[in-house]
Motif scaffolding. Structure first.
Motif, short mmCIF file in Angstrom:
data_model
loop_
_atom_site.label_atom_id
_atom_site.label_comp_id
_atom_site.label_asym_id
_atom_site.label_seq_id
_atom_site.Cartn_x
_atom_site.Cartn_y
_atom_site.Cartn_z
N MET A 157 0.82 -1.20 0.00
CA MET A 157 0.00 0.00 0.00
C MET A 157 0.86 1.26 0.00
SD MET A 157 -3.06 -0.82 -0.26
CE MET A 157 -4.13 0.47 0.30
N ARG A 158 2.09 1.20 0.52
CA ARG A 158 2.92 2.39 0.57
C ARG A 158 3.67 2.63 -0.74
NH1 ARG A 158 6.69 3.02 5.47
NH2 ARG A 158 7.14 4.81 4.17
N LEU A 159 3.85 1.58 -1.54
CA LEU A 159 4.64 1.72 -2.76
C LEU A 159 4.06 2.77 -3.72
CD1 LEU A 159 7.13 0.80 -4.25
CD2 LEU A 159 5.77 -1.03 -5.25
N PRO A 160 2.76 2.79 -4.00
CA PRO A 160 2.26 3.84 -4.89
C PRO A 160 2.51 5.26 -4.36
CG PRO A 160 0.64 2.11 -4.68
CD PRO A 160 1.71 1.82 -3.67
N SER A 161 2.37 5.46 -3.07
CA SER A 161 2.60 6.80 -2.53
C SER A 161 4.08 7.16 -2.59
CB SER A 161 2.08 6.91 -1.10
OG SER A 161 2.80 6.05 -0.24
N ILE A 162 4.96 6.19 -2.40
CA ILE A 162 6.40 6.45 -2.50
C ILE A 162 6.78 6.78 -3.95
CG2 ILE A 162 8.67 5.37 -2.34
CD1 ILE A 162 7.60 3.86 0.12
N LEU A 163 6.22 6.03 -4.89
CA LEU A 163 6.50 6.31 -6.30
C LEU A 163 5.96 7.68 -6.72
CD1 LEU A 163 5.82 2.81 -7.91
CD2 LEU A 163 8.02 3.91 -7.50
N ALA A 164 4.78 8.03 -6.23
CA ALA A 164 4.22 9.35 -6.55
C ALA A 164 5.08 10.46 -5.95
CB ALA A 164 2.79 9.44 -6.03
N HIS A 165 5.57 10.25 -4.73
CA HIS A 165 6.43 11.25 -4.09
C HIS A 165 7.74 11.41 -4.88
CE1 HIS A 165 8.14 13.62 -0.87
NE2 HIS A 165 9.20 12.83 -0.89
N THR A 166 8.32 10.29 -5.31
CA THR A 166 9.54 10.34 -6.10
C THR A 166 9.31 11.03 -7.44
OG1 THR A 166 10.27 8.28 -5.05
CG2 THR A 166 11.41 8.94 -7.07
N ALA A 167 8.17 10.75 -8.07
CA ALA A 167 7.86 11.40 -9.34
C ALA A 167 7.68 12.91 -9.16
CB ALA A 167 6.59 10.79 -9.94
N ARG A 168 7.03 13.32 -8.08
CA ARG A 168 6.88 14.76 -7.82
C ARG A 168 8.23 15.42 -7.59
NH1 ARG A 168 2.41 12.97 -4.90
NH2 ARG A 168 3.59 13.02 -2.95
N ARG A 169 9.11 14.76 -6.86
CA ARG A 169 10.45 15.33 -6.62
C ARG A 169 11.24 15.39 -7.92
NH1 ARG A 169 13.36 15.42 -1.21
NH2 ARG A 169 11.59 15.68 0.15
N ALA A 170 11.16 14.34 -8.74
CA ALA A 170 11.87 14.35 -10.02
C ALA A 170 11.35 15.47 -10.91
CB ALA A 170 11.72 13.00 -10.72
#
Length: 163
Positions: free
Chosen positions: A1-14
């Protein structure tokens, strides 16, 4: 459940660090996936023609359009993968630096020294509306580099500290 939020956070930072590199990486990844799908689909189509019965020259001639699509899609896939590697190499150092700075700023917060007379960093007494034990010092980032902060004393009942 945390993986999508982590990927979204990484995409926003990128996206915040390098928009052009992020768009290039996304487009190249989509093109690489599309090229791989085309290679698989048209390889299967070419194999049905090649494994059919009949003279070899006739089978090769009927499989030629599918083989041309396979070769073209494979070429596009390789070029797209190379551009994707370039975009990744462009974004990764910036993203790593940003993550390191965030970690350091979250862990290492400078607190001003307290003076012996009032217990506040500035040496001034707090306003009468704030009792000394019910206030806290909050850091407000100034937005410049290196990060310099403006410290202010807020009552415990006010908004939480930000920054």
């Amino acid at each position: 459940m945390r993986l999508p939020s982590i990927l979204a956070h990484t995409a926003r930072r990128a996206w915040a660090v390098d928009r052009t590199g992020s768009v290039l990486l996304l487009v190249c990844q989509l093109l690489t996936g599309t090229a791989a799908a085309l290679v698989l689909a048209f390889t299967a189509r070419a194999m049905t023609h090649l494994l059919a019965t009949g003279p070899v020259s006739e089978r090769l001639h009927s499989a030629l359009p599918a083989l041309a699509v396979v070769a073209t899609a494979a070429g596009f896939g390789r070029v797209s993968a190379a551009l994707s590697s370039y975009a990744d190499a462009r974004i990764t150092p910036l993203l790593t630096t940003e993550a390191d700075l965030s970690l350091v700023s979250a862990v290492c917060v400078w607190r001003p020294p307290r003076t012996a007379r009032t217990g506040s960093p500035t040496g001034r007494r707090p306003p009468r509306s704030v009792s000394p034990g019910r206030a806290r010092w909050c850091r407000t980032p100034s937005g410049s580099w290196p990060p310099s902060s403006v410290w202010s004393r807020r009552p415990a009942s006010s908004r939480p500290c930000t920054g």
